[in-house]
Scaffold this active site. Structure first.
Site, short mmCIF file in Angstrom:
data_model
loop_
_atom_site.label_atom_id
_atom_site.label_comp_id
_atom_site.label_asym_id
_atom_site.label_seq_id
_atom_site.Cartn_x
_atom_site.Cartn_y
_atom_site.Cartn_z
N HIS A 131 2.77 -9.41 -25.37
CA HIS A 131 4.00 -8.76 -24.56
C HIS A 131 3.96 -9.34 -23.18
O HIS A 131 3.06 -9.51 -22.57
CB HIS A 131 3.81 -7.10 -24.39
CG HIS A 131 3.76 -6.34 -25.65
ND1 HIS A 131 3.99 -7.17 -26.94
CD2 HIS A 131 4.25 -5.03 -25.90
CE1 HIS A 131 4.37 -5.96 -28.01
NE2 HIS A 131 4.53 -4.99 -27.19
N LYS A 558 10.45 5.43 -21.35
CA LYS A 558 11.89 5.09 -20.98
C LYS A 558 12.74 6.22 -21.43
O LYS A 558 13.97 6.45 -20.62
CB LYS A 558 12.15 3.78 -21.46
CG LYS A 558 13.58 3.01 -21.01
CD LYS A 558 13.48 1.75 -21.06
CE LYS A 558 13.68 1.18 -22.45
NZ LYS A 558 14.88 1.42 -23.19
#
Length: 891
Positions: A131, A558
């Protein structure tokens, strides 16, 4: 502002002095004096010695070239400070090692037999991912690690290196190399680059560290445990949103891993051959050792009475042949007699065991029978096999749906699979999976997507045949929402022979759902109940003994904000436990955590211990992402501390009796439901319900500039959409961190705590409930790293100043409320009052981050105004790098 003095440990002072000398020597006196002026005035402001606005920070006097040099200098200081802190043990937490965990369990009445029984079926896996939140080049990290090696020599009183260099001069030389090494990548990373980066940690740290740790754990346990901690990786197998990961990537990742691990074994066997000079005239050899010696082909008269060396010559020859067969290359050190390749790691281990057994029988009480180098090599084979790290496969459920739809249509089975409802899909997929007939047709003209997905499952099947079934054990399904999402993976696996119908059927690779959003987490128990209800699935799980479920921190955050995310994850884990118990399956949770608090970051030790009772039971996997990999596994010392923390926390979470009764838990859970609901509504109202918020976010943060950084092979968005919903969680969190807002790690919490009426209950929860303690500790850390005064300067980047000010005022008021409520609940007068080590660590950095933020803002203004000077763009990217380095867990 606190006036508590900022102290420095000796290493920081030492390394900082050397860095200053390097800047003076290579950048000149003028540059050194300007950087030193900015540094000292910023430190004075942070200490409260002078008014924050009384001294001109001197930033405006810097030319563009000096700006680049200044940012590099502050970045390097932060990196050296990180190294110094890691060496001083700040990363190690009290009680976070296996020996202390065992003592605690013994004091609580948990006997040794229970510990060993748990370890017999335990599995703890840190999973390295690519990532993109590691902004530093590998070359920078390599120089940093060389400095760490030299500092270890300095610790033991050495004044010279083995090559005769003075230690201080050698460290200064490495810092000078850092100063003259380009910090930014010139080209975007490819998957092959990410494979090599991960391989460096696996080869240089995990390979030597884990066998040594097992030796320590064996002494603490008083018995030899199985290899219950093993490394994993996503790099080369994670295709979700990354079009550059394919069958070739998977083959490359596995081949390079095999090359590294078998190369390590070859070195180990060669060193044993040099060491074990035992003569049969002085020590009796076992029949098994004699047989190995005779089969070796080593007829040298010089070794005629040295059965260990002859046996090891044969073992080396077989291992060299294995290296050639699995990697396609000859062994780096040619074998005298290259024998038959080993069919599996178990055969290699058996030969090593014959060596160990002979030593044990002939050594008496003289120490040769101990574990030593042979024992460490045997442990390495048990832990790493011929694959080094288990590679996961991952793909998005939407891709599987499209691929299966195309396969069914081309095969004439179902013209429009995607139009079917869930039950119709399940029925169809189960009928197909009961048959051995394949869907794929060799001469069919499939779409590029379908052809790629078929190619990668065939590559996985070939890998199983080549490296053994441990090389790939799980297939993670992003955006999993239903039983059909998992059955679709079985369909793909069947095309490569990795799923086989029968009574019972078998699946060589486990389909693992990843529940990511708040809604998906709430629905996870029902999905898994329906999954286990299928007789063929129940049979597969019974044969395997366990089933994994992955829970995602990033997207749930999120989607619903920090508090609702962590509570939803906690509740989903707790609700899944009885589902698995009813199915008679061991539950293995895979935690998709990031570096930042907004992506599940924070203390692994505290996070594992805070898991709901009955949800760990010795089995847990956790992603290690981006910059966290270097922070946790950059040196042997930090790797030992973090692996000890994972192992000890898993032991405690699995075996400790519940810390609270059912009545208290019910009260606390009810309170959390209320708090979470308020936090969710508050967060959603700001992020998804505020007009203009999307533009505000994209202008106040350097999100657009971060997208241009060459820090990963994967695109920053899942699609070309600019919606926040489609933005990946990493750049979402990373960009807020750069602007010092860090909104994903705290927004909505203050309003929720303030609205909850029972402050006494909140304080009680903070004192006795591990989950709430861990939640508040991570919240406190992110509040301490954020800075609304600096963030307000980023507001000048927003085009619509009136609308931007209105949104920012809501954010700032929310931050103040969150801080005040946190202090009330935790009975503190300032942030981190009860955590002086972390407080000192953060406050040490703040004076070095503040000027970087101000420079970044000015450079962003010039860049967005259309200035074309390449140094402006370089300065922005350098500032992003430097701020991320100073904040440590920012992505």
């Amino acid at each position: 502002m606190s006036t508590t003095p900022i102290t420095q440990n000796p290493d920081i002072r030492f390394l900082g002095r050397l860095l200053g000398d390097v800047i003076r020597a290579y950048g000149g006196e003028t540059l050194f004096r300007r950087i030193e002026y900015i540094r000292s005035t910023s430190v004075d402001r942070a200490r409260g010695i002078v008014d924050a606005h009384a001294i001109d920070p001197g930033l405006g006097a810097l030319t563009l070239d000096e700006t680049l040099a200044f940012v590099r200098g502050f970045m390097l200081f932060s990196m050296l400070a990180n190294l110094a802190e890691d060496r001083q043990g700040i990363a190690a937490e009290p009680g976070a090692d296996l020996a202390q965990a065992l003592a605690r369990l013994q004091a609580e009445g948990i006997d040794h037999a229970a510990v060993m029984a748990m370890l017999d079926d335990a599995l703890i896996v840190p999973v390295l991912t690519a990532h993109p939140s590691e902004v530093r080049r590998k070359s920078i990290i390599d120089h940093r690690n060389k400095i760490a090696d030299l500092m270890r020599l300095k610790d033991i009183g050495r004044t010279e290196t083995d090559t005769g260099d003075l230690i201080e001069e050698a460290i200064s030389r490495q810092i000078a190399l850092l100063w003259q090494t380009r910090p930014l990548r010139g080209e975007r990373l490819y998957v092959a680059d990410e494979v090599e980066t991960a391989l460096a940690y696996l080869r240089d740290v995990f390979l030597p560290v884990l066998p040594a740790l097992y030796a320590r754990w064996q002494r603490a346990l008083g018995a030899r445990p199985p290899s219950f901690v093993k490394p994993g990786s996503w790099i080369g197998g994670d295709r979700d949103g990354n079009p550059f990961v394919n069958a070739d990537s998977l083959r490359l990742a596995l081949a390079r891993s095999a090359q590294a691990v078998i190369g390590h074994y070859l070195d180990g066997v060669h060193e044993l051959g040099a060491e074990l000079s035992i003569s049969s005239k002085l020590a009796e050899a076992t029949p098994e050792l004699e047989a190995l010696a005779e089969a070796s082909g080593d007829a040298s008269p010089a070794r005629a009475d040295e059965p260990y060396r002859r046996a090891l010559t044969g073992i080396y020859g077989r291992l060299a042949a294995t290296y050639r067969e699995l990697t396609g290359h000859p062994a780096p050190r040619p074998a005298r007699h290259e024998g038959k390749p080993y069919s599996a790691p178990a055969a290699f281990r058996a030969d090593l065991m014959a060596i160990a057994d002979a030593l044990s029988r002939s050594g008496g009480n003289g120490g040769l029978g101990g574990d030593g180098a042979v024992g460490r090599l045997i442990r390495a084979v048990e832990t790493f096999g011929f694959h080094l790290a288990t590679l996961d496969m991952r793909q998005n459920a939407d891709v599987h749906e499209r691929v299966i739809a195309e396969l069914l249509k081309v095969a004439g089975v179902e013209p429009d699979y995607r139009a079917l409802d869930e039950q119709a899909r399940i029925d169809l997929l189960r009928r197909e999976l009961a048959s051995a007939r394949l869907l794929s047709i060799p001469y069919a003209d499939y779409s590029e997507e379908t052809a790629s997905e078929l190619a990668i499952v065939h590559a996985a099947a070939a890998a199983h045949a080549r490296y053994g079934p441990e090389c790939i054990t799980t297939y993670n399904i992003s955006k999993a929402e239903s039983v059909s999402d998992m059955l679709e993976v079985h369909m793909l696996l069947r095309e490569a022979g990795l799923y086989r119908p029968g009574n019972p059927p078998t699946a060589a690779i486990m389909a693992v759902p990843l529940f990511e959003t708040i809604g998906d987490l709430a629905n996870a128990p029902k999905v898994m109940t329906d999954w286990f209800a299928l007789p063929e699935i129940a049979a597969i799980v019974a044969g395997r003994g366990h089933q994994e479920v992955m829970v995602g921190y990033s997207d749930s955050n999120k989607d619903g904000g920090y508090l609702t995310s962590v509570w939803s994850l906690h509740q989903a884990s707790r609700a899944l436990a009885p589902v698995f118990e009813q199915a008679g399956a061991a539950m293995q949770l895979f935690h998709g955590r990031g570096g930042a608090v907004g992506r599940g970051g924070g203390s692994s030790f505290a996070a594992i211990r805070a898991q709901p009772p009955g949800t760990v039971r010795g089995r847990i996997r956790i992603t290690e992402q981006g910059e966290v990999i270097a922070a946790k596994y950059g040196t042997p010392e930090s790797a030992i501390a973090n692996l000890e923390a994972m192992a000890s926390a898993t032991l405690l979470a699995s075996l400790e009796p519940p810390q609270m009764n059912a009545r208290d838990y019910a009260r606390y859970a009810s309170a959390m439901e209320t708090i979470s609901a308020t936090a969710f509504e508050t967060y959603r109202a700001l992020v998804y319900g505020t007009a203009g918020f999307k533009s505000f976010f994209r202008q106040i943060t350097p999100i657009a500039e971060i997208a241009g950084l060459k820090i990963g092979s994967r695109p920053s968005s899942r699609s070309k959409s600019d919606r926040i919903e489609d933005l990946r969680a990493i750049p979402w969190v990373f960009s807020w961190s750069q602007a010092r807002v860090m909104l994903p790690g705290w927004y909505g919490v203050g309003q929720a705590l303030r609205a909850f009426g029972d402050q006494a209950l909140l304080r009680e929860m903070a004192e006795v409930w591990p989950f709430f303690q861990s939640t508040l500790a991570n919240l406190e850390m992110v509040l301490a790293k954020s800075d609304m005064a600096i963030a307000a300067h980023y507001l000048t980047l927003v085009e619509d100043q009136a609308a931007g000010a209105e949104i920012f005022d809501r954010i700032r008021a929310g931050w103040t409320m969150t801080r005040d409520c946190l202090l009330q609940v935790t009975r503190q007068t300032r942030l981190l009052d009860k955590n002086p080590a972390l407080d000192e660590s953060i406050r040490l950095r703040l004076p070095y981050i503040e000027p970087l933020n101000y420079l970044q803002i000015e450079l962003l203004k010039r860049h967005r105004a259309g200035e074309k000077d390449a140094r402006i763009r370089e300065g922005i990217e350098l500032s992003i790098n430097a701020i991320a380095t100073a904040l440590r867990n920012s992505g």
